[in-house]
Design a protein around this motif. Structure first.
Motif, PDB file in Angstrom:
ATOM      1  N   ALA A  33       9.730  22.585   1.749  1.00 51.65           N
ATOM      2  CA  ALA A  33      10.910  22.139   2.993  1.00 51.65           C
ATOM      3  C   ALA A  33      11.725  23.517   2.130  1.00 51.65           C
ATOM      4  O   ALA A  33      12.511  23.776   2.996  1.00 51.65           O
ATOM      5  N   GLY A  34      11.916  23.476   0.374  1.00 52.97           N
ATOM      6  CA  GLY A  34      12.040  24.271   0.001  1.00 52.97           C
ATOM      7  C   GLY A  34      13.964  23.485  -0.428  1.00 52.97           C
ATOM      8  O   GLY A  34      15.371  24.074  -0.380  1.00 52.97           O
ATOM      9  N   ILE A  35      13.719  22.080  -0.537  1.00 51.43           N
ATOM     10  CA  ILE A  35      14.902  21.515  -0.525  1.00 51.43           C
ATOM     11  C   ILE A  35      15.162  20.331  -2.240  1.00 51.43           C
ATOM     12  O   ILE A  35      13.993  20.653  -2.536  1.00 51.43           O
ATOM     13  N   SER A  36      16.191  20.771  -2.569  1.00 50.11           N
ATOM     14  CA  SER A  36      16.055  19.039  -3.873  1.00 50.11           C
ATOM     15  C   SER A  36      14.877  18.284  -3.223  1.00 50.11           C
ATOM     16  O   SER A  36      15.158  17.259  -2.417  1.00 50.11           O
ATOM     17  N   ASP A  37      14.312  17.009  -4.203  1.00 45.37           N
ATOM     18  CA  ASP A  37      13.577  15.874  -3.799  1.00 45.37           C
ATOM     19  C   ASP A  37      14.404  15.102  -3.648  1.00 45.37           C
ATOM     20  O   ASP A  37      14.687  13.810  -3.026  1.00 45.37           O
ATOM     21  N   CYS A  38      15.818  15.125  -4.561  1.00 47.45           N
ATOM     22  CA  CYS A  38      16.887  13.994  -4.494  1.00 47.45           C
ATOM     23  C   CYS A  38      17.643  13.890  -3.420  1.00 47.45           C
ATOM     24  O   CYS A  38      17.927  13.627  -2.110  1.00 47.45           O
ATOM     25  N   ALA A  62       6.546  21.664   6.836  1.00 42.86           N
ATOM     26  CA  ALA A  62       6.056  21.071   5.356  1.00 42.86           C
ATOM     27  C   ALA A  62       6.014  19.945   6.039  1.00 42.86           C
ATOM     28  O   ALA A  62       4.675  19.919   4.908  1.00 42.86           O
ATOM     29  N   LEU A  63       5.715  19.349   6.662  1.00 39.51           N
ATOM     30  CA  LEU A  63       5.326  18.154   6.890  1.00 39.51           C
ATOM     31  C   LEU A  63       3.673  18.632   7.904  1.00 39.51           C
ATOM     32  O   LEU A  63       3.506  17.347   8.820  1.00 39.51           O
ATOM     33  N   GLY A  64       3.474  20.038   8.332  1.00 39.41           N
ATOM     34  CA  GLY A  64       2.546  19.960   8.950  1.00 39.41           C
ATOM     35  C   GLY A  64       2.888  19.794  10.388  1.00 39.41           C
ATOM     36  O   GLY A  64       1.867  19.733  11.536  1.00 39.41           O
ATOM     37  N   LEU A  65       3.900  19.755  11.425  1.00 35.48           N
ATOM     38  CA  LEU A  65       4.593  19.116  12.594  1.00 35.48           C
ATOM     39  C   LEU A  65       4.800  20.772  13.067  1.00 35.48           C
ATOM     40  O   LEU A  65       5.053  21.590  13.036  1.00 35.48           O
ATOM     41  N   GLN A  66       4.563  20.689  14.711  1.00 40.06           N
ATOM     42  CA  GLN A  66       4.963  21.526  15.321  1.00 40.06           C
ATOM     43  C   GLN A  66       6.525  21.275  15.670  1.00 40.06           C
ATOM     44  O   GLN A  66       6.923  20.988  15.730  1.00 40.06           O
TER      45      GLN A  66
END
Length: 82
Positions: A33-38, A62-66
């Motif tokens: 997703a291009g975000i930090s894991d925090c 990133a989670l495969g959702l439409q």
């Protein structure tokens, strides 16, 4: 007058459930997703509950959702019928 950017109110439990159902770790989901894991952990625990449109779209992808899938969003408050 400056108007704030729109945000999406998200449901941390739904994010966690969707991530786990996809078999993804927090680190892998954040990377995709291009975000930090925090930041992702803060969303999942409810410490943060709003996301900008770009980050929200990236997480959803990133989670495969439409695009129209709203399962990561917080439920709308019940309407008051008085």
């Amino acid at each position: 007058m400056h108007r704030p950017h729109p945000t999406f109110q998200v449901n941390g439990a739904a994010i966690r459930t969707t991530r786990k159902a996809a078999g993804l770790s927090t680190a892998e989901t954040a990377r995709r997703a291009g975000i930090s894991d925090c930041y992702l952990r803060h969303l999942e625990t409810g410490y943060r509950d709003r996301m900008g449109p770009g980050r929200y779209a990236a997480l959803r992808q990133a989670l495969g959702l439409q695009a129209g899938d709203e399962r990561l969003l917080a439920p709308a408050p019940p309407e008051d019928h008085q």
